[in-house]
Design an enzyme around this catalytic site. Structure first.
Site, mmCIF file in Angstrom:
data_model
loop_
_atom_site.group_PDB
_atom_site.id
_atom_site.type_symbol
_atom_site.label_atom_id
_atom_site.label_comp_id
_atom_site.label_asym_id
_atom_site.label_seq_id
_atom_site.Cartn_x
_atom_site.Cartn_y
_atom_site.Cartn_z
ATOM 1 N N HIS A 196 -0.671 1.367 -13.080
ATOM 2 C CA HIS A 196 0.097 0.240 -13.611
ATOM 3 C C HIS A 196 1.557 0.677 -13.730
ATOM 4 O O HIS A 196 1.839 1.776 -14.212
ATOM 5 C CB HIS A 196 -0.473 -0.144 -14.990
ATOM 6 C CG HIS A 196 0.253 -1.284 -15.620
ATOM 7 N ND1 HIS A 196 0.041 -2.596 -15.240
ATOM 8 C CD2 HIS A 196 1.208 -1.315 -16.579
ATOM 9 C CE1 HIS A 196 0.844 -3.383 -15.956
ATOM 10 N NE2 HIS A 196 1.557 -2.623 -16.774
ATOM 11 N N GLY A 226 0.785 -1.221 0.000
ATOM 12 C CA GLY A 226 0.000 0.000 0.000
ATOM 13 C C GLY A 226 0.821 1.278 0.000
ATOM 14 O O GLY A 226 0.388 2.291 0.539
HETATM 15 C C1 GRF Z 1 2.378 -0.765 -7.803
HETATM 16 O O1 GRF Z 1 3.537 -0.990 -8.541
HETATM 17 C C2 GRF Z 1 1.207 -0.501 -8.734
HETATM 18 O O2 GRF Z 1 1.615 0.033 -9.956
HETATM 19 C C3 GRF Z 1 0.627 -1.861 -8.963
HETATM 20 O O3 GRF Z 1 0.820 -2.544 -7.751
HETATM 21 C C4 GRF Z 1 1.922 -1.991 -7.043
HETATM 22 C C5 GRF Z 1 1.423 -1.677 -5.683
HETATM 23 O O4 GRF Z 1 2.405 -1.212 -4.812
HETATM 24 N N1 GRF Z 1 -0.738 -1.766 -9.381
HETATM 25 P P1 GRF Z 1 1.993 -0.628 -3.422
HETATM 26 O O5 GRF Z 1 1.187 -1.698 -2.694
HETATM 27 O O6 GRF Z 1 1.203 0.610 -3.646
HETATM 28 O O7 GRF Z 1 3.295 -0.361 -2.722
#
Ligand code: GRF
Length: 216
Positions: free
Chosen positions: A110, A13
């Site tokens: 993404h 997160g």
């Molecule tokens: C991120 O790289 C986002 O692009 C993808 O999932 C990852 C989540 O990372 N959808 P985090 O949990 O926000 O650190």
């Protein structure tokens, strides 16, 4: 009145945290009213708790059918008077009923420049490894609306990140993640302030948008 947002997260997160930090700085005019996660161990739950945001653990395995699963989500979203959904590292495909009810009101981030290096199985390190294996010189971040296909809805904002000659997947991932943290809130704020116009796949931001990068 600020836009009432639910955040869906499965993991660490850090994007959720970056949004919370921007809100704390006064840069983001939304209210986070609910966090939903499919993995009870997700650190995103701790982030919700420390910010007094109600959270809910909902996983498909808790239900007999997709319809019941979707219904539980809809009930929770409705009760929290959710107007908008932010996916922040949510690793499950949303039930199509949710996508339908919140058409162009769900966004995802993404870690690549769509439509390259997207689609089923293209998440996390898989994206960065594929970028390096392909030899691409530029990667980046895409914020897009969510539709019924993986990584497919209309693109709202993109930010390029150079691929360096000595990058490994971890180094590239960490630069891209930094760019994610600086991009997601801008797209969300543009939406919250009604600056985004969607015409089929074409999404435009009216003047005064926060799309351009500034230190911070
Ligand atoms: C991120 O790289 C986002 O692009 C993808 O999932 C990852 C989540 O990372 N959808 P985090 O949990 O926000 O650190």
């Amino acid at each position: 009145m600020s836009m009432r947002c639910a955040v869906f997260a499965s993991g660490g997160g850090s994007n959720f945290q970056a949004l919370l930090d921007r809100k704390a700085k006064g840069d983001l005019s939304v209210e986070f009213v609910l966090m939903i996660g499919n993995n009870s161990k997700a650190a995103a739950f701790d982030r919700a708790r420390s910010n007094n945001i109600p959270s809910l653990h909902i996983a498909p395995s808790h239900f007999h059918s997709e319809e019941e699963y979707a219904q539980a989500m809809i009930a929770a979203l409705t009760e929290a008077q959710t107007e908008f959904i932010v996916l922040a590292g949510y690793m499950k495909m949303l039930p199509s009923r949710i996508v339908k009810e919140y058409r162009n009101k769900i966004i995802n981030i993404h870690p690549g420049l769509l439509p390259a290096f997207g689609g089923k199985g293209m998440y996390g390190m898989n994206v960065h490894k594929a970028v390096l294996e392909y030899g691409a010189k530029i990667s980046g971040v895409t914020v897009h609306f969510v539709d019924e296909e993986y990584d497919h809805g209309p693109v709202i904002m993109q930010k390029a990140v150079d691929v360096l000659d000595d990058d490994d997947a971890e180094a590239l991932a960490s630069r891209v993640l930094e760019a994610e943290h600086d991009t997601y809130w801008r797209a969300l704020e543009d939406i919250a302030l009604g600056r985004i116009c969607v015409d089929g796949r074409r999404v435009s931001v009216s003047a005064g948008g926060v799309a351009s990068s500034s230190p911070g």
